[in-house]
Design an enzyme around this catalytic site. Structure first.
Site, PDB file in Angstrom:
ATOM      1  N   SER A 468       0.795  -1.213   0.000  1.00 48.72           N
ATOM      2  CA  SER A 468       0.000   0.000   0.000  1.00 48.72           C
ATOM      3  C   SER A 468       0.838   1.278   0.000  1.00 48.72           C
ATOM      4  CB  SER A 468      -0.956  -0.055   1.200  1.00 48.72           C
ATOM      5  OG  SER A 468      -2.032   0.810   1.037  1.00 48.72           O
ATOM      6  N   ASP A 479      10.327   5.153 -10.084  1.00 45.50           N
ATOM      7  CA  ASP A 479       9.963   5.881 -11.299  1.00 45.50           C
ATOM      8  C   ASP A 479      10.827   7.119 -11.509  1.00 45.50           C
ATOM      9  OD1 ASP A 479       8.035   4.010 -11.826  1.00 45.50           O
ATOM     10  OD2 ASP A 479       6.376   5.170 -10.997  1.00 45.50           O
ATOM     11  N   LYS A 494      -0.749  -4.269  -3.367  1.00 47.66           N
ATOM     12  CA  LYS A 494      -2.027  -3.667  -2.982  1.00 47.66           C
ATOM     13  C   LYS A 494      -2.109  -2.251  -3.541  1.00 47.66           C
ATOM     14  CE  LYS A 494      -4.864  -2.203   0.866  1.00 47.66           C
ATOM     15  NZ  LYS A 494      -4.834  -0.782   0.487  1.00 47.66           N
TER      16      LYS A 494
END
Length: 693
Positions: A468, A479, A494
């Site tokens: 999460s 990224d 998740k």
């Protein structure tokens, strides 16, 4: 808005509980919900799920069938209690539960649970007889341990045979654990009696919570109904503070025993209550004492906790005195420091000969935030981002570091806002995560603060239980090419967002009445800035290290009714390019060379290989000779003994200094390899900077 951790089955046999809860729950301790309250709760939960769950799915016959299967499986996952005839009787209502719930009828939950208790008592009575039987461990027979491959027992004869093998299996396990037969029998008598006692003490609110959560789990694994007690638990986990006496308790042989004194609490300040003491009765200020011997631990806790400034009296039997003593304590606010962010600086040369560099370790157990404190404007409300910033400043004040490791192993998530703010401490302003709303609209959440508090080499450590909010942070670092991810093949996977909404919601006209708990409901999906969801797939590690849990069926993809992987548009962002394929190739090669020659990693790989061979095993032999042969050369027991000794050493150290903190990054082969990779990464970036100059 809350990103909750992976779902975990609530255990009725919990042996340890911290005195966490405060005023709201203490007020509930004498309240038993009536049928009208149950009905109101069910109707409101159904209305909220239908209106707000991101799937937009209705509560219908398909839901009803799923609910029945889930609730039965929750009670009897190994098919050891219900008969096939019981299941057939239940299935008469398989298409009716949805209609009944919508109008507030939850009788099925209690009828099903009552029958389960009856069957449990029958089975435990029979098991108690079987414990004293002289089992023949030379017979070539086995027990089926895969419930998927068997149906419910058709009659008592089949059920009895199932339990004969079950008890024989339990006895054999204890014998293989070097227990004498009489000791093994005594332990099992106690275990089976406790099974009945614990389940019989399940409160009505707990049964309702199980049933309504089984309903919400039909929509996704992370939506659930929280009773008032569970809701307060949740708040405390986010706020890292509570009102109480400050003690961790465990249940043993019917007694409530003090397991630990929490630093800074009322018991710690008073100084009389010690680990090992037995609490046998509790009183509120001038009220009469209530006997708590043989009482369920969760109920004892509700008698002890309460509003700060109020008085609780404990009747205690100490290890030194046979006569009980009475301790009067004034409840106070306690900060749960063991669950907060912590940092330390490691001189890599002291851990790994030949290496140089100061490495800052930051352990983030969860992404907590005291929402109520923030709303009140409390100056020092608890926040993960605040605490990480504080540690970064401490590193700077201690002479700085050459690299930082963020440890997110076993971090199940937390507040979305904290994941965004923590990411902003390491990247310049820009998008961190994208969230898709119920109406399909995409919202980009940004770090609005210019600059980064720390811009040097960064390593993030994750495992299959990093979920999460942890995945939001790890995904953003990956990224932006801001740092490298080390750990299991991937994180939990998740990629959904939950919001906690009180069941007494303003969407309803009847606002007054009892506390009906809350609904933790999946209302959004989140996406990385590159457009990928973390749902089911997680965030993949740049460098994978051998790990047993990496091979276990842990993660979103293994959960029933989990939502599918999804993609959205890329959010415009500017990578910092501190990672590229050439760097990763170099780091992987260096790490691989160390891992393949390291003794401990070799043992771990052998352990993983053995686990994989046994993983899909459907049956286990009940022949002692066969089982002992399987255990030959097994390092598991040896490792267990080693861990036991380490724990005993830890306990001894704690006795010498009760306030001493556990090492957040202990010395072992796995952590040392993380340090090795971090030093390699620091050197690569340093060389790149030198070349660029």
């Amino acid at each position: 808005m809350k990103l909750n951790p992976p779902s975990k089955a609530a255990s009725a046999l919990c042996l340890c509980m911290v005195l966490l809860l405060g005023t709201a729950i203490f007020a509930q301790q004498a309240t038993v919900p009536n049928s009208s309250t149950d009905s109101d709760t069910a109707k409101r939960v159904c209305a909220m799920v239908s209106r707000f769950h991101i799937s937009g799915k209705p509560i219908n016959d398909e839901t009803s069938q799923k609910l029945m299967r889930r609730f039965i499986k929750q009670l009897d996952p190994q098919k050891l209690y219900f008969y096939k005839s019981d299941i057939n009787n239940f299935e008469a209502e398989k298409n009716l539960l949805d209609d009944k719930l919508i109008v507030g009828d939850v009788k099925f939950a209690y009828q099903c649970f009552d029958l389960y208790l009856k069957r449990l008592q029958e089975r435990m009575d029979y098991a108690q007889q079987l414990v004293d039987v002289d089992h023949d461990f030379t017979v070539d027979e086995s027990i089926n341990v895969d419930a998927k491959n068997i149906d419910f027992a058709k009659d008592q004869s089949e059920m009895n045979e199932r339990w004969r093998k079950r008890v024989k299996y339990d006895v054999l396990n204890l014998i293989l654990d070097d227990k004498k037969i009489e000791e093994a029998r005594k332990q099992l008598h106690k275990r089976y009696a406790k099974n009945v006692k614990n389940m019989a003490e399940t409160e009505k609110s707990e049964k309702l919570e199980m049933y309504l959560s089984a309903l919400t789990h039909c929509f996704d694994p992370h939506s659930s109904y929280m009773s008032p007690q569970t809701l307060e638990d949740f708040r405390i986990s986010m706020e890292l503070s509570l009102d109480g006496i400050g003690a961790a308790l465990r249940s043993e042989d019917g007694f409530t025993i003090v397991a630990e004194i929490v630093p800074g609490g009322a018991a710690d300040a008073d100084g009389r209550l010690k680990p090992g003491d037995k609490i046998i009765a509790v009183a509120q200020d001038d009220d009469e004492f209530v006997d708590v011997v043989e009482m369920k631990l969760s109920k004892v806790v509700r008698y002890i906790r309460g509003k700060r400034g109020t008085i609780v009296k404990l009747r205690v039997k100490t290890e030194e005195n046979t006569s009980p003593e009475v301790y009067q304590l004034t409840r106070k606010k306690i900060e749960l420091s063991t669950s907060e962010v912590k940092g330390k600086i490691i001189d890599s040369g002291e851990r790994i000969p030949g290496q140089t560099g100061r490495i800052g370790i930051i352990s983030i157990p969860s992404f907590y935030r005291d929402f109520r404190g923030a709303q009140r404007g409390d100056e020092n409300f608890k926040s993960t981002a605040r605490d990480v910033r504080k540690v970064l400043y401490e590193f700077r004040d201690q002479g700085g570091v050459d690299g930082i490791v963020i440890d997110l192993r076993f971090n199940g998530g937390g507040a979305l806002s904290e994941a965004i703010e923590v990411s902003g401490l390491f990247v310049d302003e820009g998008p961190v995560v994208q969230v898709k709303q119920l109406d399909g609209e995409r919202k980009i959440h940004r770090d609005a603060e210019p600059g980064a508090v720390y811009s040097g080499p960064l390593v993030v450590v994750c495992n299959r239980l990093s979920a999460s909010a942890s995945e939001i942070f790890a995904g953003a670092i990956k990224d932006y090419k801001r740092g490298i991810i080390i750990g299991d093949t991937t994180t939990h996977g998740k990629g959904t967002v939950q919001n906690v909404m009180t069941v007494s919601n303003k969407m309803f006209s009847f606002l007054n009445g009892p506390d009906l708990g809350a609904l933790k409901l999946t209302i959004n999906q989140f996406y990385r800035v590159n457009g990928d969801s973390t749902q089911n797939r997680g965030v993949r590690s740049d460098i994978v290290l051998p790990s047993l849990i990496d091979k276990m069926d842990l993660g979103e993809s293994f959960l029933d009714d989990a939502m599918a992987f999804d993609k959205t548009e890329v959010a415009p962002f500017a990578p910092v390019n501190l990672v590229n394929q050439q760097i990763l190739k170099s780091l992987k090669e260096s790490s691989s060379k160390r891992v393949v020659t390291d003794k401990d990693f070799k043992e771990k790989l052998a352990e993983i290989d053995k686990y994989l061979k046994k993983k899909d095993q459907k049956t286990i032999s009940l022949a002692e000779a066969v089982r002992r042969k399987e255990m030959t050369g097994d390092k598991a027991k040896e490792k267990a003994e080693k861990l036991k000794k380490e724990k005993e050493k830890e306990e001894e150290e704690k006795k010498k200094d009760p306030k001493a903190e556990k090492d957040i990054f202990k010395k072992d082969y796995y952590n040392d390899e993380i340090l090795n990779i971090t030093v390699d990464y620091m050197n690569v970036l340093k060389n790149m900077t030198t070349v660029q100059r």
